[in-house]
Scaffold this active site. Structure first.
Site, PDB file in Angstrom:
ATOM      1  N   ARG A  38       0.837  -1.198   0.000  1.00 41.05           N
ATOM      2  CA  ARG A  38       0.000   0.000   0.000  1.00 41.05           C
ATOM      3  C   ARG A  38       0.872   1.248   0.000  1.00 41.05           C
ATOM      4  NH1 ARG A  38      -4.045   0.225   4.649  1.00 41.05           N
ATOM      5  NH2 ARG A  38      -2.968  -1.350   5.879  1.00 41.05           N
ATOM      6  N   ILE A  41       4.954  -9.666  -0.818  1.00 41.14           N
ATOM      7  CA  ILE A  41       5.603 -10.909  -0.347  1.00 41.14           C
ATOM      8  C   ILE A  41       5.368 -12.078  -1.295  1.00 41.14           C
ATOM      9  CG2 ILE A  41       5.734 -10.340   2.105  1.00 41.14           C
ATOM     10  CD1 ILE A  41       3.175 -12.325   2.251  1.00 41.14           C
ATOM     11  N   TYR A  74      -7.616 -18.187   8.155  1.00 38.92           N
ATOM     12  CA  TYR A  74      -6.621 -17.423   8.931  1.00 38.92           C
ATOM     13  C   TYR A  74      -5.954 -18.335   9.968  1.00 38.92           C
ATOM     14  CZ  TYR A  74      -4.987 -13.677  12.129  1.00 38.92           C
ATOM     15  OH  TYR A  74      -4.248 -12.842  12.940  1.00 38.92           O
TER      16      TYR A  74
HETATM   17  N1  NAI Z   1      -3.986  -6.877  15.020  1.00 41.91           N
HETATM   18  C1  NAI Z   1      -4.273  -7.940  15.775  1.00 41.91           C
HETATM   19  O1  NAI Z   1      -5.186  -7.919  16.626  1.00 41.91           O
HETATM   20  C2  NAI Z   1      -3.477  -9.187  15.604  1.00 41.91           C
HETATM   21  C3  NAI Z   1      -2.536  -9.320  14.613  1.00 41.91           C
HETATM   22  N2  NAI Z   1      -1.848 -10.498  14.474  1.00 41.91           N
HETATM   23  C4  NAI Z   1      -0.884 -10.654  13.400  1.00 41.91           C
HETATM   24  O2  NAI Z   1       0.017  -9.564  13.356  1.00 41.91           O
HETATM   25  C5  NAI Z   1       0.333  -9.253  12.004  1.00 41.91           C
HETATM   26  C6  NAI Z   1       0.053  -7.792  11.747  1.00 41.91           C
HETATM   27  O3  NAI Z   1      -1.311  -7.570  12.009  1.00 41.91           O
HETATM   28  P1  NAI Z   1      -2.049  -6.229  11.614  1.00 41.91           P
HETATM   29  O4  NAI Z   1      -1.099  -5.109  11.479  1.00 41.91           O
HETATM   30  O5  NAI Z   1      -3.177  -6.102  12.539  1.00 41.91           O
HETATM   31  O6  NAI Z   1      -2.627  -6.625  10.175  1.00 41.91           O
HETATM   32  P2  NAI Z   1      -3.320  -5.676   9.100  1.00 41.91           P
HETATM   33  O7  NAI Z   1      -4.367  -6.461   8.408  1.00 41.91           O
HETATM   34  O8  NAI Z   1      -3.707  -4.388   9.720  1.00 41.91           O
HETATM   35  O9  NAI Z   1      -2.104  -5.396   8.093  1.00 41.91           O
HETATM   36  C7  NAI Z   1      -1.607  -6.388   7.244  1.00 41.91           C
HETATM   37  C8  NAI Z   1      -0.817  -5.704   6.145  1.00 41.91           C
HETATM   38  O10 NAI Z   1      -0.413  -6.715   5.214  1.00 41.91           O
HETATM   39  C9  NAI Z   1      -0.370  -6.094   3.959  1.00 41.91           C
HETATM   40  N3  NAI Z   1      -0.383  -7.077   2.871  1.00 41.91           N
HETATM   41  C10 NAI Z   1      -1.445  -7.757   2.353  1.00 41.91           C
HETATM   42  N4  NAI Z   1      -1.054  -8.473   1.280  1.00 41.91           N
HETATM   43  C11 NAI Z   1       0.280  -8.265   1.139  1.00 41.91           C
HETATM   44  C12 NAI Z   1       1.257  -8.726   0.214  1.00 41.91           C
HETATM   45  N5  NAI Z   1       0.926  -9.548  -0.791  1.00 41.91           N
HETATM   46  N6  NAI Z   1       2.526  -8.307   0.355  1.00 41.91           N
HETATM   47  C13 NAI Z   1       2.861  -7.472   1.357  1.00 41.91           C
HETATM   48  N7  NAI Z   1       1.989  -6.993   2.255  1.00 41.91           N
HETATM   49  C14 NAI Z   1       0.708  -7.381   2.144  1.00 41.91           C
HETATM   50  C15 NAI Z   1      -1.592  -5.196   3.931  1.00 41.91           C
HETATM   51  O11 NAI Z   1      -1.466  -4.194   2.938  1.00 41.91           O
HETATM   52  C16 NAI Z   1      -1.612  -4.672   5.348  1.00 41.91           C
HETATM   53  O12 NAI Z   1      -1.012  -3.404   5.448  1.00 41.91           O
HETATM   54  C17 NAI Z   1      -0.499 -10.205  11.127  1.00 41.91           C
HETATM   55  O13 NAI Z   1       0.308 -11.283  10.732  1.00 41.91           O
HETATM   56  C18 NAI Z   1      -1.585 -10.680  12.055  1.00 41.91           C
HETATM   57  O14 NAI Z   1      -2.012 -11.973  11.743  1.00 41.91           O
HETATM   58  C19 NAI Z   1      -2.042 -11.555  15.306  1.00 41.91           C
HETATM   59  C20 NAI Z   1      -2.987 -11.482  16.288  1.00 41.91           C
HETATM   60  C21 NAI Z   1      -3.717 -10.269  16.570  1.00 41.91           C
HETATM   61  C1  AKB Z   2      -6.938 -11.895  17.028  1.00 43.64           C
HETATM   62  C2  AKB Z   2      -6.521 -11.712  15.633  1.00 43.64           C
HETATM   63  O1  AKB Z   2      -5.716 -12.452  15.141  1.00 43.64           O
HETATM   64  C3  AKB Z   2      -7.131 -10.626  14.817  1.00 43.64           C
HETATM   65  N1  AKB Z   2      -7.294  -9.417  15.554  1.00 43.64           N
HETATM   66  C4  AKB Z   2      -8.478 -11.064  14.305  1.00 43.64           C
HETATM   67  O2  AKB Z   2      -9.454 -10.807  15.008  1.00 43.64           O
HETATM   68  O3  AKB Z   2      -8.527 -11.707  13.245  1.00 43.64           O
END
Ligand code: NAI
Ligand code: AKB
Length: 373
Positions: free
Chosen positions: A90, A107, A195
């Site tokens: 993005r 990625i 997921y």
């Molecule tokens: N936010 C939460 O509550 C939690 C997050 N996580 C993990 O932490 C990590 C970060 O989470 P968030 O920042 O909340 O996720 P998010 O959904 O806000 O951000 C994910 C990012 O990945 C990017 N993305 C999508 N496709 C892509 C590609 N092909 N190449 C490169 N980038 C790409 C998107 O543009 C986005 O900016 C994730 O792996 C998520 O599973 C785990 C548990 C809880």
């Molecule tokens: C807990 C997570 O991994 C995330 N915030 C989701 O709700 O999918």
């Protein structure tokens, strides 16, 4: 061909030998035939290494989501602005673009990702790209590509270039047959979302690469993360962020989960602190490579009551989203993180009252509904 045969022989010798193969460096399958490891060992581009005292050179994938910008800020404070590169597909906001190095990286483009790692002499990789639980169910093929194929690219590049690799997992890596109250590190994991399935796959593949190829893989299972200055990307726990914005803007909040749905949650500062701590932990301290981390656990009703201590006029209604509710009902209610606390001294700072007051002081009590009227 002789090289391939020799590598195959080495692989089969390793497979026949007993033990886990720790410390034995064998190239991952994808590298056979193309790996820079096959270039003469005096090749200059591959000879740069960092001493223990040097700062790591960090790449964050998927860095423009809810968590990545905050992580970059924390890591830049610790390792220097130019040692931490944010990447995403993005376009970054102006303030993010001007806050430190940013690079486009998809990625799913293996060669481009490898080029970024090589050209920038990356030593630590935080792999944040993913489709979260609700958006993943809405687009399974894309979630499968990003969360599984993308992970394979990252794992191969990390193993090939001896990176320390952090991949976050989630409470969503558990399912309805897991013990839910509390959920320990090691138990049945049969999630029913793409997921969750992709995150269990990431945990297992990362650990496999660790034991098989010596990859320094580290993984934390995050609870739902709550942040003030970044929006969640389409998960089941998003309501716990939205309530603050709606409370301030309109004084009304419609929750998409039932009032008694209990889920583990964490304030973003604790999440990022844990991430840095586990990456800095000495390898000998880690008895496992994937840890639960926990801070608090609450229901929408309990969160609303805490928010109402700050905004008593807040009205909360419930309009349940069946997809999100089914997901939440299969996830842990309480998370057992005793192994993280024992092994590397994990300790959270924010419980529910501190979380709520911090969110309001960050979002600014000046913009409260009462003043908007
Ligand atoms: N936010 C939460 O509550 C939690 C997050 N996580 C993990 O932490 C990590 C970060 O989470 P968030 O920042 O909340 O996720 P998010 O959904 O806000 O951000 C994910 C990012 O990945 C990017 N993305 C999508 N496709 C892509 C590609 N092909 N190449 C490169 N980038 C790409 C998107 O543009 C986005 O900016 C994730 O792996 C998520 O599973 C785990 C548990 C809880
Ligand atoms: C807990 C997570 O991994 C995330 N915030 C989701 O709700 O999918």
């Amino acid at each position: 061909m002789p090289i391939v045969k020799n590598v195959s022989r080495a692989v089969s010798q390793l497979l026949q030998s007993s033990g886990c193969g720790c410390g034995i460096s064998i190239v991952p399958v994808r590298c056979i035939g193309v790996s820079p490891r096959q270039v003469a060992s005096d090749a200059s581009f591959h000879s740069v290494s960092f001493s223990e005292s040097d700062h790591p050179r960090v790449l964050i994938t998927g860095g423009l989501g809810q968590l990545g910008v905050g992580l970059a800020k924390l890591l830049r404070k610790r390792f220097g602005k130019n040692n931490v590169i944010l990447s995403d597909i993005r376009k970054p906001a102006d303030h993010v673009f001007h806050s430190g190095p940013f690079i486009y990286s998809d990625i799913l483009d293996y060669k481009n990702l490898r080029e970024i790692v090589v050209n920038n002499r990356i030593t630590w990789l935080f792999h944040y790209s993913a489709l979260l639980s609700a958006v993943g169910e809405a687009n399974v093929p894309l979630a499968r590509a990003v969360n599984i194929t993308g992970l394979h690219n990252v794992l191969d590049i990390a193993a090939e270039h001896n990176l320390r690799l952090f991949v976050p997992s989630t409470i969503g890596a558990f399912g309805p047959t897991s013990p839910r109250d509390p959920t320990p590190d090691l138990c049945i994991q049969r999630p029913r979302t793409i997921y969750g399935v992709s995150k269990v796959h990431a945990e297992l593949m990362g650990e496999y690469y660790h034991y098989r190829y010596g990859l320094d893989f580290r993984c934390l299972r995050y609870p739902g993360i709550i942040s003030a200055d970044s929006q969640p990307g389409g998960g089941t726990t998003d309501y716990a962020v939205q309530i603050f914005h709606d409370a301030i803007k309109t004084g009304k909040f419609q929750c998409n989960l039932k009032p008694d749905t209990r889920l583990p949650m964490m304030y973003i500062d604790d999440c990022l602190k844990a991430t840095l701590e586990v990456m800095e932990a000495p390898a000998e301290a880690l008895t496992m490579r994937t840890y639960n981390i926990s801070a608090m656990s609450f229901t929408p009703e309990e969160l609303a009551q805490e928010v109402q201590k700050h905004i008593p006029e807040l009205q909360v209604t419930y309009n349940v989203d069946e997809v999100r509710q089914a997901i939440a009902d299969s996830w842990p209610m309480n998370f057992d993180d005793s192994n993280a606390r024992r092994d590397w001294g994990w300790k959270h700072d924010y419980d529910l009252p501190e979380l709520v007051s911090t969110m309001f002081s960050f979002l600014g009590s000046d913009s409260r509904i009462a003043q908007a009227n």
